[in-house]
Design an enzyme around this catalytic site. Structure first.
Site, PDB file in Angstrom:
ATOM      1  N   ASN A 137      -9.957  -0.301  -0.037  1.00  0.00           N
ATOM      2  CA  ASN A 137      -8.496  -0.235  -0.052  1.00  0.00           C
ATOM      3  C   ASN A 137      -7.974  -0.790  -1.378  1.00  0.00           C
ATOM      4  O   ASN A 137      -8.091  -1.983  -1.634  1.00  0.00           O
ATOM      5  CB  ASN A 137      -7.970  -1.045   1.140  1.00  0.00           C
ATOM      6  CG  ASN A 137      -6.459  -1.033   1.249  1.00  0.00           C
ATOM      7  OD1 ASN A 137      -5.766  -0.608   0.330  1.00  0.00           O
ATOM      8  ND2 ASN A 137      -5.950  -1.519   2.367  1.00  0.00           N
ATOM      9  N   CYS A 174       0.815  -1.230   0.000  1.00  0.00           N
ATOM     10  CA  CYS A 174       0.000   0.000   0.000  1.00  0.00           C
ATOM     11  C   CYS A 174       0.842   1.271   0.000  1.00  0.00           C
ATOM     12  O   CYS A 174       0.337   2.351  -0.279  1.00  0.00           O
ATOM     13  CB  CYS A 174      -0.944  -0.002   1.196  1.00  0.00           C
ATOM     14  SG  CYS A 174      -1.985  -1.453   1.233  1.00  0.00           S
ATOM     15  N   HIS A 222      -3.394   7.152   2.436  1.00  0.00           N
ATOM     16  CA  HIS A 222      -3.772   5.842   1.895  1.00  0.00           C
ATOM     17  C   HIS A 222      -5.144   5.478   2.466  1.00  0.00           C
ATOM     18  O   HIS A 222      -5.396   5.643   3.653  1.00  0.00           O
ATOM     19  CB  HIS A 222      -2.726   4.802   2.289  1.00  0.00           C
ATOM     20  CG  HIS A 222      -3.169   3.396   2.044  1.00  0.00           C
ATOM     21  ND1 HIS A 222      -3.708   2.990   0.837  1.00  0.00           N
ATOM     22  CD2 HIS A 222      -3.175   2.302   2.847  1.00  0.00           C
ATOM     23  CE1 HIS A 222      -4.012   1.706   0.916  1.00  0.00           C
ATOM     24  NE2 HIS A 222      -3.710   1.264   2.129  1.00  0.00           N
TER      25      HIS A 222
END
Ligand code: UT7
Length: 333
Positions: A285, A114, A255
């Protein structure tokens, strides 16, 4: 000296929407639980015949078109992904470069989960500042649905598919340059978030039977705590290192893993609601794609203007983390 400026942004989201209610038909969960614990309402899922590189190419085309920089002037393509078309080779960056007609480029992928977009931002900055490259296309692209265990309610509710891309180019003007990028990693926490099977760490004879189990596994609650602690420290440090107050950040672009992580870090920085960019409710996500998709969101809604200072932060498998101070610096027409 050459500096590196973020010229443009682009993104691609697949058509198919998977809602929390849809998920509650698949595993023992509910819209209420998912929304309360994560802030996610729905996420996008790529079609079976839609490859990671197709999404990356679509985002890249848009970023290139918006940059005003000619394709033949792009000299480096870097893709951040943990769900490439092919594990190991060829790289997604190389496939995407060919799909969009780029010739004579250097291209490679990186694996920082990520945090991938922050890492490729630092790579673009370093190549440009060293004088080795002038115009760098960076892409975060993920087909996480392909490496999700759809029977595990602890992970399958979190992830989605999509891609984002940006063009970073050389400038002599320090005022439009990326100010700073922080990156960090700690393999002591590797087992918190990983795809444990399918790599060369598996015995050769086991590879076939493990082929269907190369899925993500996460110790969610422990990951959550390390994420909040690490990110809060990191964003405070990057602001202090550069003598920038949080109220001069126009857009805080974290994020998009979990609204509660975003809120905890935003509160630690005393960020106002209007500074915080949120897409987690609609995309979930998307790992390395989440930050450029979020920047694209504020670009397309007209909130992102030339000169706006962005603070990016990310955290993910590795464990890896990073932050960046980036003004939006489109080329003047
Ligand atoms: O992007 C890379 C980095 N990733 C992250 O930053 C993600 C970090 N982690 C998280 O976002 C959160 O930890 C989760 C959303 C994954 C989980 O939230 P949590 O508040 O940490 O819940 P938990 O894992 O402590 O689980 C609490 C309870 C458990 O039940 P018991 O043991 O209390 O009876 C779980 O079994 O919730 C249960 N649970 C669920 N219930 C309904 C776990 N997943 C679900 C679910 N639906 N999907």
């Amino acid at each position: 000296m050459a500096y590196a400026a973020l010229r443009s942004i682009g993104a691609y989201v697949p058509q198919k929407v998977l809602t929390n209610d849809d998920l509650s038909q698949m595993v023992d969960t509910s819209d209420e639980w998912i929304y309360k614990r994560t802030g996610i309402k729905e996420r996008r899922i790529a079609a079976d015949n839609e490859r990671n590189s197709d999404m990356g190419a679509a985002a890249a085309e848009l970023a290139l078109e918006r940059s005003g920089i000619a394709k033949e002037d792009i000299d480096l393509v870097v893709c951040a992904t943990i769900s490439p078309d092919y594990f190991n080779m060829p790289s997604n960056a190389t496939i995407i470069a060919t799909k969009i007609g780029l010739k004579n480029v250097t291209s490679f992928d990186i694996s920082a989960a990520c945090t991938g977009f922050v890492y490729i931002l630092s790579i673009a900055k370093a190549f440009i500042e060293s004088g080795m490259k002038k115009n760098v296309l960076i892409i975060g692209s993920e087909k996480l649905s392909a490496i999700t265990d759809w029977t595990d309610r602890g992970t399958c509710i979190l992830f989605g598919d999509g891609a984002g891309a940006a063009v970073i180019s050389a400038t002599e003007n320090k005022a439009e340059a990326i100010v700073d990028v922080h990156t960090g990693a700690d393999g002591e926490y590797a087992d918190l978030l990983m795809t444990p099977n399918g790599g060369s760490g598996s015995a050769h004879d086991d590879l076939d039977k493990e082929a269907g189990s190369c899925f993500m596994q996460m110790k969610g609650n422990e990951t959550f705590k390390v994420a909040v602690r690490t990110l809060t420290k990191d964003v405070k440090e990057i602001l202090a290192d550069n003598n920038i107050e949080s109220d001069s950040i126009k857009h805080f672009v974290p994020h998009q893993a979990n609204y509660r992580i975003i809120k905890a870090v935003g509160d630690a920085l005393k960020m106002k609601e209007e500074q915080v960019v949120l897409t987690v409710h609609k995309y979930g996500n998307t790992s390395g794609a989440s930050i450029p998709m979020a920047i694209n969101d504020i670009y397309e809604s007209g909130r992102l203007q030339a000169g706006d200072m962005m603070l990016l932060d990310a955290f993910g498998g590795g464990l890896t983390w990073g932050s960046a101070l980036v003004p939006f610096s489109p080329l003047q027409k």
